[in-house]
Design a protein around this motif. Structure first.
Motif, PDB file in Angstrom:
ATOM      1  N   GLU A   1       0.838  -1.208   0.000  1.00  0.00           N
ATOM      2  CA  GLU A   1       0.000   0.000   0.000  1.00  0.00           C
ATOM      3  C   GLU A   1       0.868   1.251   0.000  1.00  0.00           C
ATOM      4  OE1 GLU A   1      -2.895   0.288   3.161  1.00  0.00           O
ATOM      5  OE2 GLU A   1      -3.748  -1.663   2.648  1.00  0.00           O
ATOM      6  N   LEU A   2       1.899   1.263   0.857  1.00  0.00           N
ATOM      7  CA  LEU A   2       2.768   2.436   0.929  1.00  0.00           C
ATOM      8  C   LEU A   2       3.568   2.582  -0.363  1.00  0.00           C
ATOM      9  CD1 LEU A   2       4.010   4.840   2.342  1.00  0.00           C
ATOM     10  CD2 LEU A   2       5.622   3.277   3.478  1.00  0.00           C
ATOM     11  N   ALA A   3       4.101   1.474  -0.869  1.00  0.00           N
ATOM     12  CA  ALA A   3       4.881   1.536  -2.105  1.00  0.00           C
ATOM     13  C   ALA A   3       4.032   2.066  -3.252  1.00  0.00           C
ATOM     14  CB  ALA A   3       5.438   0.147  -2.441  1.00  0.00           C
ATOM     15  N   ASP A   4       2.782   1.607  -3.336  1.00  0.00           N
ATOM     16  CA  ASP A   4       1.886   2.070  -4.400  1.00  0.00           C
ATOM     17  C   ASP A   4       1.563   3.551  -4.219  1.00  0.00           C
ATOM     18  OD1 ASP A   4       1.892  -0.449  -5.457  1.00  0.00           O
ATOM     19  OD2 ASP A   4      -0.116  -0.999  -4.755  1.00  0.00           O
ATOM     20  N   ALA A   5       1.338   3.950  -2.974  1.00  0.00           N
ATOM     21  CA  ALA A   5       1.000   5.351  -2.710  1.00  0.00           C
ATOM     22  C   ALA A   5       2.169   6.266  -3.075  1.00  0.00           C
ATOM     23  CB  ALA A   5       0.619   5.538  -1.241  1.00  0.00           C
ATOM     24  N   LEU A   6       3.376   5.804  -2.834  1.00  0.00           N
ATOM     25  CA  LEU A   6       4.554   6.609  -3.149  1.00  0.00           C
ATOM     26  C   LEU A   6       4.744   6.704  -4.661  1.00  0.00           C
ATOM     27  CD1 LEU A   6       6.922   5.150  -0.453  1.00  0.00           C
ATOM     28  CD2 LEU A   6       6.357   7.580  -0.685  1.00  0.00           C
ATOM     29  N   GLY A   7       4.424   5.609  -5.358  1.00  0.00           N
ATOM     30  CA  GLY A   7       4.635   5.586  -6.801  1.00  0.00           C
ATOM     31  C   GLY A   7       6.097   5.363  -7.124  1.00  0.00           C
ATOM     32  N   GLY A   8       6.388   4.245  -7.752  1.00  0.00           N
ATOM     33  CA  GLY A   8       7.762   3.980  -8.164  1.00  0.00           C
ATOM     34  C   GLY A   8       8.566   3.169  -7.175  1.00  0.00           C
ATOM     35  N   ALA A   9       8.058   2.973  -5.968  1.00  0.00           N
ATOM     36  CA  ALA A   9       8.760   2.136  -4.989  1.00  0.00           C
ATOM     37  C   ALA A   9       8.314   0.692  -5.164  1.00  0.00           C
ATOM     38  CB  ALA A   9       8.473   2.609  -3.569  1.00  0.00           C
ATOM     39  N   THR A  10       9.149  -0.224  -4.681  1.00  0.00           N
ATOM     40  CA  THR A  10       8.807  -1.635  -4.714  1.00  0.00           C
ATOM     41  C   THR A  10       8.775  -2.166  -3.276  1.00  0.00           C
ATOM     42  OG1 THR A  10      11.119  -2.276  -4.940  1.00  0.00           O
ATOM     43  CG2 THR A  10       9.858  -1.980  -6.973  1.00  0.00           C
ATOM     44  N   VAL A  11       8.287  -3.408  -3.131  1.00  0.00           N
ATOM     45  CA  VAL A  11       8.251  -4.054  -1.815  1.00  0.00           C
ATOM     46  C   VAL A  11       9.406  -5.032  -1.713  1.00  0.00           C
ATOM     47  CG1 VAL A  11       6.919  -5.556  -0.282  1.00  0.00           C
ATOM     48  CG2 VAL A  11       5.753  -3.804  -1.654  1.00  0.00           C
TER      49      VAL A  11
END
Ligand SMILES: NC(=O)c1ccc[n+]([C@@H]2O[C@H](COP(=O)([O-])OP(=O)(O)OC[C@H]3O[C@@H](n4cnc5c(N)ncnc54)[C@H](OP(=O)(O)O)[C@@H]3O)[C@@H](O)[C@H]2O)c1
Length: 55
Positions: A39-49
């Motif tokens: 959820e956080l990675a998607d919200a940031l945009g461009g981050a991965t898990v």
């Protein structure tokens, strides 16, 4: 470009990841709850898990 792994999903994690992405770095988010990490990675945009083991 650096590859940055951030452990935690809180205020600091979000702020640091945001600045690191803005600086053109690859950022992976690592949390105890993988769904919340996504959820956080998607919200940031461009981050991965990521995972602690891999990091
Ligand atoms: N916010 C600020 O302005 C500020 C300024 C200076 C220093 N700090 C320091 O920076 C740190 C983080 O602050 P924050 O405001 O971002 O806190 P926060 O919003 O409460 O987030 C803390 C994060 O750390 C994770 N976490 C805690 N123990 C963990 C463990 N053993 N393994 C994996 N993940 C763990 C928590 O995971 P869960 O969600 O799974 O619990 C949560 O995602 C604290 O030590 C704080 O004192 C904060």
């Amino acid at each position: 470009m650096s590859s940055i792994s951030i452990v935690g999903l809180g205020n600091m994690a979000g702020a640091l990841a945001d600045r690191a992405l803005a600086g053109g770095n690859a950022v992976e988010i690592i949390g105890r709850d993988p769904a919340k990490a996504k959820e956080l990675a998607d919200a940031l945009g461009g981050a991965t898990v990521g995972t602690v083991g891999a990091a």
